[in-house]
Design a protein around this motif. Structure first.
Motif, PDB file in Angstrom:
ATOM      1  N   GLY A   1       0.810  -1.215   0.000  1.00  0.00           N
ATOM      2  CA  GLY A   1       0.000   0.000   0.000  1.00  0.00           C
ATOM      3  C   GLY A   1       0.840   1.260   0.000  1.00  0.00           C
ATOM      4  N   ARG A   2       1.911   1.256   0.789  1.00  0.00           N
ATOM      5  CA  ARG A   2       2.786   2.427   0.860  1.00  0.00           C
ATOM      6  C   ARG A   2       3.611   2.560  -0.415  1.00  0.00           C
ATOM      7  NH1 ARG A   2       6.036   2.460   6.290  1.00  0.00           N
ATOM      8  NH2 ARG A   2       6.424   4.603   5.609  1.00  0.00           N
ATOM      9  N   LYS A   3       3.876   1.419  -1.109  1.00  0.00           N
ATOM     10  CA  LYS A   3       4.558   1.498  -2.395  1.00  0.00           C
ATOM     11  C   LYS A   3       3.707   2.281  -3.397  1.00  0.00           C
ATOM     12  CE  LYS A   3       7.748  -2.424  -2.836  1.00  0.00           C
ATOM     13  NZ  LYS A   3       7.922  -2.865  -1.461  1.00  0.00           N
ATOM     14  N   VAL A   4       2.414   1.977  -3.430  1.00  0.00           N
ATOM     15  CA  VAL A   4       1.522   2.671  -4.354  1.00  0.00           C
ATOM     16  C   VAL A   4       1.505   4.171  -4.041  1.00  0.00           C
ATOM     17  CG1 VAL A   4      -0.860   2.906  -5.153  1.00  0.00           C
ATOM     18  CG2 VAL A   4       0.090   0.625  -4.737  1.00  0.00           C
ATOM     19  N   LYS A   5       1.457   4.511  -2.742  1.00  0.00           N
ATOM     20  CA  LYS A   5       1.483   5.923  -2.343  1.00  0.00           C
ATOM     21  C   LYS A   5       2.785   6.595  -2.779  1.00  0.00           C
ATOM     22  CE  LYS A   5      -2.465   6.327  -0.120  1.00  0.00           C
ATOM     23  NZ  LYS A   5      -3.523   7.266  -0.617  1.00  0.00           N
ATOM     24  N   ALA A   6       3.882   5.850  -2.633  1.00  0.00           N
ATOM     25  CA  ALA A   6       5.177   6.405  -3.028  1.00  0.00           C
ATOM     26  C   ALA A   6       5.240   6.623  -4.538  1.00  0.00           C
ATOM     27  CB  ALA A   6       6.303   5.476  -2.581  1.00  0.00           C
ATOM     28  N   LEU A   7       4.649   5.692  -5.296  1.00  0.00           N
ATOM     29  CA  LEU A   7       4.609   5.853  -6.752  1.00  0.00           C
ATOM     30  C   LEU A   7       3.765   7.068  -7.123  1.00  0.00           C
ATOM     31  CD1 LEU A   7       4.182   2.130  -7.908  1.00  0.00           C
ATOM     32  CD2 LEU A   7       6.246   3.523  -8.030  1.00  0.00           C
ATOM     33  N   GLU A   8       2.691   7.272  -6.388  1.00  0.00           N
ATOM     34  CA  GLU A   8       1.850   8.447  -6.641  1.00  0.00           C
ATOM     35  C   GLU A   8       2.638   9.738  -6.394  1.00  0.00           C
ATOM     36  OE1 GLU A   8      -1.421   7.813  -4.015  1.00  0.00           O
ATOM     37  OE2 GLU A   8      -2.539   6.544  -5.425  1.00  0.00           O
ATOM     38  N   ALA A   9       3.551   9.702  -5.416  1.00  0.00           N
ATOM     39  CA  ALA A   9       4.340  10.887  -5.097  1.00  0.00           C
ATOM     40  C   ALA A   9       5.295  11.264  -6.224  1.00  0.00           C
ATOM     41  CB  ALA A   9       5.119  10.655  -3.806  1.00  0.00           C
ATOM     42  N   ILE A  10       5.605  10.292  -7.096  1.00  0.00           N
ATOM     43  CA  ILE A  10       6.508  10.558  -8.212  1.00  0.00           C
ATOM     44  C   ILE A  10       5.840  11.416  -9.275  1.00  0.00           C
ATOM     45  CG2 ILE A  10       7.739   9.444 -10.129  1.00  0.00           C
ATOM     46  CD1 ILE A  10       8.289   7.120  -8.226  1.00  0.00           C
ATOM     47  N   VAL A  11       4.515  11.280  -9.403  1.00  0.00           N
ATOM     48  CA  VAL A  11       3.779  11.973 -10.462  1.00  0.00           C
ATOM     49  C   VAL A  11       3.981  13.487 -10.422  1.00  0.00           C
ATOM     50  CG1 VAL A  11       1.493  12.428 -11.430  1.00  0.00           C
ATOM     51  CG2 VAL A  11       2.097  10.111 -10.678  1.00  0.00           C
ATOM     52  N   PRO A  12       3.769  14.170  -9.283  1.00  0.00           N
ATOM     53  CA  PRO A  12       4.016  15.616  -9.275  1.00  0.00           C
ATOM     54  C   PRO A  12       5.479  15.977  -9.495  1.00  0.00           C
ATOM     55  CG  PRO A  12       3.518  14.818  -7.059  1.00  0.00           C
ATOM     56  CD  PRO A  12       3.204  13.706  -8.000  1.00  0.00           C
ATOM     57  N   GLU A  13       6.407  15.085  -9.106  1.00  0.00           N
ATOM     58  CA  GLU A  13       7.823  15.318  -9.377  1.00  0.00           C
ATOM     59  C   GLU A  13       8.060  15.427 -10.881  1.00  0.00           C
ATOM     60  OE1 GLU A  13      10.442  15.624  -7.386  1.00  0.00           O
ATOM     61  OE2 GLU A  13       9.692  15.044  -5.404  1.00  0.00           O
TER      62      GLU A  13
ATOM     63  N   GLN B   1       0.279   5.784 -15.730  1.00  0.00           N
ATOM     64  CA  GLN B   1       1.318   5.159 -16.538  1.00  0.00           C
ATOM     65  C   GLN B   1       2.708   5.555 -16.043  1.00  0.00           C
ATOM     66  OE1 GLN B   1      -0.250   6.489 -20.396  1.00  0.00           O
ATOM     67  NE2 GLN B   1      -0.610   4.346 -20.942  1.00  0.00           N
ATOM     68  N   LEU B   2       2.835   6.776 -15.525  1.00  0.00           N
ATOM     69  CA  LEU B   2       4.095   7.175 -14.896  1.00  0.00           C
ATOM     70  C   LEU B   2       4.366   6.296 -13.681  1.00  0.00           C
ATOM     71  CD1 LEU B   2       3.800  11.101 -14.930  1.00  0.00           C
ATOM     72  CD2 LEU B   2       4.995   9.645 -16.573  1.00  0.00           C
ATOM     73  N   MET B   3       3.313   6.005 -12.919  1.00  0.00           N
ATOM     74  CA  MET B   3       3.459   5.131 -11.756  1.00  0.00           C
ATOM     75  C   MET B   3       3.913   3.735 -12.192  1.00  0.00           C
ATOM     76  SD  MET B   3       0.004   6.255  -9.680  1.00  0.00           S
ATOM     77  CE  MET B   3       0.185   4.910  -8.486  1.00  0.00           C
ATOM     78  N   GLY B   4       3.300   3.229 -13.246  1.00  0.00           N
ATOM     79  CA  GLY B   4       3.679   1.911 -13.749  1.00  0.00           C
ATOM     80  C   GLY B   4       5.127   1.892 -14.219  1.00  0.00           C
TER      81      GLY B   4
ATOM     82  N   GLY C   1      -2.557   0.492 -21.423  1.00  0.00           N
ATOM     83  CA  GLY C   1      -1.418   1.015 -22.174  1.00  0.00           C
ATOM     84  C   GLY C   1      -0.064   0.604 -21.639  1.00  0.00           C
ATOM     85  N   LYS C   2       0.105  -0.711 -21.387  1.00  0.00           N
ATOM     86  CA  LYS C   2       1.374  -1.184 -20.840  1.00  0.00           C
ATOM     87  C   LYS C   2       2.535  -0.981 -21.818  1.00  0.00           C
ATOM     88  CE  LYS C   2      -0.427  -5.260 -19.813  1.00  0.00           C
ATOM     89  NZ  LYS C   2      -1.875  -5.021 -19.835  1.00  0.00           N
ATOM     90  N   THR C   3       2.239  -1.064 -23.110  1.00  0.00           N
ATOM     91  CA  THR C   3       3.307  -0.894 -24.106  1.00  0.00           C
ATOM     92  C   THR C   3       3.921   0.500 -24.007  1.00  0.00           C
ATOM     93  OG1 THR C   3       2.126  -2.416 -25.584  1.00  0.00           O
ATOM     94  CG2 THR C   3       3.873  -1.084 -26.550  1.00  0.00           C
ATOM     95  N   LEU C   4       3.065   1.516 -23.852  1.00  0.00           N
ATOM     96  CA  LEU C   4       3.567   2.885 -23.720  1.00  0.00           C
ATOM     97  C   LEU C   4       4.299   3.056 -22.386  1.00  0.00           C
ATOM     98  CD1 LEU C   4       3.647   5.695 -25.059  1.00  0.00           C
ATOM     99  CD2 LEU C   4       1.529   6.245 -23.831  1.00  0.00           C
ATOM    100  N   VAL C   5       3.809   2.399 -21.350  1.00  0.00           N
ATOM    101  CA  VAL C   5       4.456   2.464 -20.036  1.00  0.00           C
ATOM    102  C   VAL C   5       5.916   2.030 -20.123  1.00  0.00           C
ATOM    103  CG1 VAL C   5       4.523   1.383 -17.740  1.00  0.00           C
ATOM    104  CG2 VAL C   5       2.351   2.185 -18.677  1.00  0.00           C
TER     105      VAL C   5
END
Length: 519
Positions: A13-25, A85-88, A105-109
């Motif tokens: 769960g915290r991994k997903v939150k951390a990935l979400e934090a990358i998006v605004p970066e 997709q950025l998270m992926g 859209g895994k190919t684009l990811v």
């Protein structure tokens, strides 16, 4: 940038939150990146490599590199990565399995971590399930990477020139199929000198449809074989003998263990047919081996399920993908026994020269990641076998698909009758339908039932693999019915209404207009 240093040790769960934090970066770099000219955008690759040479690591430049790829994809493909997709992409970079629903859209990811890790110059392998997808992605997604100055290689079975392959593996990013990567590794281990080897190491692999390749097919052995000196001459004779033997009387079959054991009565019948007193005394002729191969070929390997007969040859059908495994042959005389059973020309028996399982091959990589629509259920095996974690990535939009429960029928005939009735009803409304079957045999049985009801349809299995892309891309046309084996067409986009470009190509071919060949 502390979030990247700690992210590897977080719970799911915290991994997903951390990935979400990358998006605004990533978003913070976008206004600046969007102002760059094409040349300036491409020049970021040189800048990133200089920064890596000066002590920064890939995690440090991740947000800006992702922003560069996002902008390049928008300009080159007309596609801008969604936030999820950025998270992926970040999940793949960290060496995880990103579970992303079908159509996300895994190919684009994959362009995001491929570019970021391609900057290192150590090589990135993009692993797909078939030749079509490898060629498509190398050309389609490769446009983004080429725009940014990275080199792209392609590894598929049709190309066996060592110089070409060495150059392809020397590229920043190399697309190819799981089997071909594995076979090249085996060939390298058989090479007589280092200069004849083509692979340069196993730095980082991104595996598409990772559950299929790393779990379902994990223990599938890749085998390179060579001919035995003496050609097999007894297979036809034993095929005729076992054809007259009866199950339970002359031999016993264990379907679960994939074994066939002759009974005393069966052995006596074989000895009588051969005109010998004791089957086990004839070691030189190896009659026992011949009998075992013939019995296994008769009882355990079914036509249009385990193999097809095409162009006068017995060709193996991959049980996981439903595709023909060109050039692959069963070992220990089994392939010859099946050829004798089917009455086709028997080729020389082969001996194993080199072998490795897909599981052991992919464990060679320093960093391994993958993406699929179904991985959480296999999370334990991914962790235990490959030491990689599964992270579910949210969908871009709320899921509206209705996943209905299973229906159970007492007999297979009742099941297929119900399927046909359901297909007829849906076809009358114009709804496109895609039907998955477990084997070539089942797909053709269903096809015959649909023919009886006058339902026009397309069949996609190991016998029609050349038409795979064309059939699947048009599976979304109004009123279309497509019957496919379980993996056929996997990874190909199905557009509602059909693919306009594919339809135009098809029409030009029909009119003899010399249309370009669909890959």
């Amino acid at each position: 940038m502390g979030v990247f240093n700690k992210i590897l040790h977080l719970g799911e769960g915290r991994k997903v939150k951390a990935l979400e934090a990358i998006v605004p970066e990533v978003g913070a770099f976008e206004p600046e990146i969007q102002k760059l000219s094409d040349d300036q955008l491409a020049a970021k690759t040189v800048e990133f490599r200089n920064r890596l040479d000066n002590g920064e690591d890939l995690d440090d430049i991740l947000p800006e590199a992702f922003a560069v790829v996002r902008e390049a994809a928008r300009r080159v493909l007309g596609q801008r990565h969604y936030d999820v997709q950025l998270m992926g992409g970040a999940a793949l970079h960290f060496g995880w399995v990103a579970e992303m629903k079908t159509g996300e859209g895994k190919t684009l990811v994959s362009t995001l971590p491929a570019y970021l890790n391609g900057l290192s110059g150590k090589g990135v392998h993009l692993v797909t399930v078939n030749d079509y997808l490898a060629k498509r992605d190398a050309e389609w997604m490769g446009r983004v990477h080429r725009f940014l100055g990275l080199t792209i290689g392609l590894i598929i079975p049709d190309i066996d020139d060592p110089e070409y392959k060495r150059a392809a593996y020397g590229c920043d990013i190399t697309y190819g199929t799981n089997n071909e990567f594995g076979f090249d590794y085996l060939r390298d281990n058989m090479a007589s000198a280092r200069e004849y080897m083509v692979q340069r190491g196993h730095n980082y692999a991104i595996v598409d449809e990772v559950d299929s390749i790393l779990i379902d097919e994990a223990r599938t052995p890749l085998i390179i074989s060579g001919p035995v000196d003496d050609a097999a001459v007894l297979y036809v004779q034993f095929a005729r003998i076992v054809a007259g033997l009866q199950n339970e009387r002359d031999y016993e079959v264990d379907e679960k263990k994939k074994t066939v054991a002759p009974t005393e009565e069966g052995i006596a019948r074989v000895e009588e047919a051969l005109g010998v007193e004791n089957l086990y005394d004839n070691i030189n002729q190896n009659f026992v081996h011949q009998l075992q191969a013939a019995l296994r070929g008769k009882e355990l390997f079914k036509r249009d399920v385990d193999y097809v007969v095409a162009d006068g040859e017995v060709k193996i059908v991959d049980e996981f993908t439903g595709r023909i495994l060109e050039g692959r042959r069963w070992s220990e005389g089994l392939h010859q026994a099946v050829e004798a059973k089917e009455g086709v020309k028997i080729k020389e028996e082969n001996q194993t020269l080199a072998t490795i399982t897909l599981q052991n091959y992919f464990r060679l990589y320093d960093k391994l990641a993958g993406m699929t629509g179904t991985a959480v259920t296999e999370a334990g095996e991914f962790a235990h076998t490959y030491n990689i974690e599964v992270v579910p990535i949210p969908t871009n939009k709320e899921m509206i698909r209705n996943d209905q429960g299973d229906l159970i029928y007492k007999t297979e005939e009742a099941k297929f009758n119900a399927v046909v009735e359901d297909l007829v009803a849906r076809h009358e409304t114009g709804q496109p339908v895609l039907v998955g079957t477990i084997s070539v045999e089942k797909s053709e049985y269903l096809s015959r039932q649909l023919e009886k009801r006058g339902i026009a349809h397309a069949v996609l299995n190991a016998k029609q693999h050349e038409k795979e892309a064309l059939i699947v891309t048009q599976a979304g046309r109004i009123g279309s019915v497509t019957v496919a084996t379980n993996m056929a067409g996997r990874g190909v986009d199905i557009l509602l209404g059909g693919n306009p470009e594919g339809l135009a190509d098809q029409e030009l071919r029909r009119e003899g207009g010399g249309a370009r060949a669909l890959e």
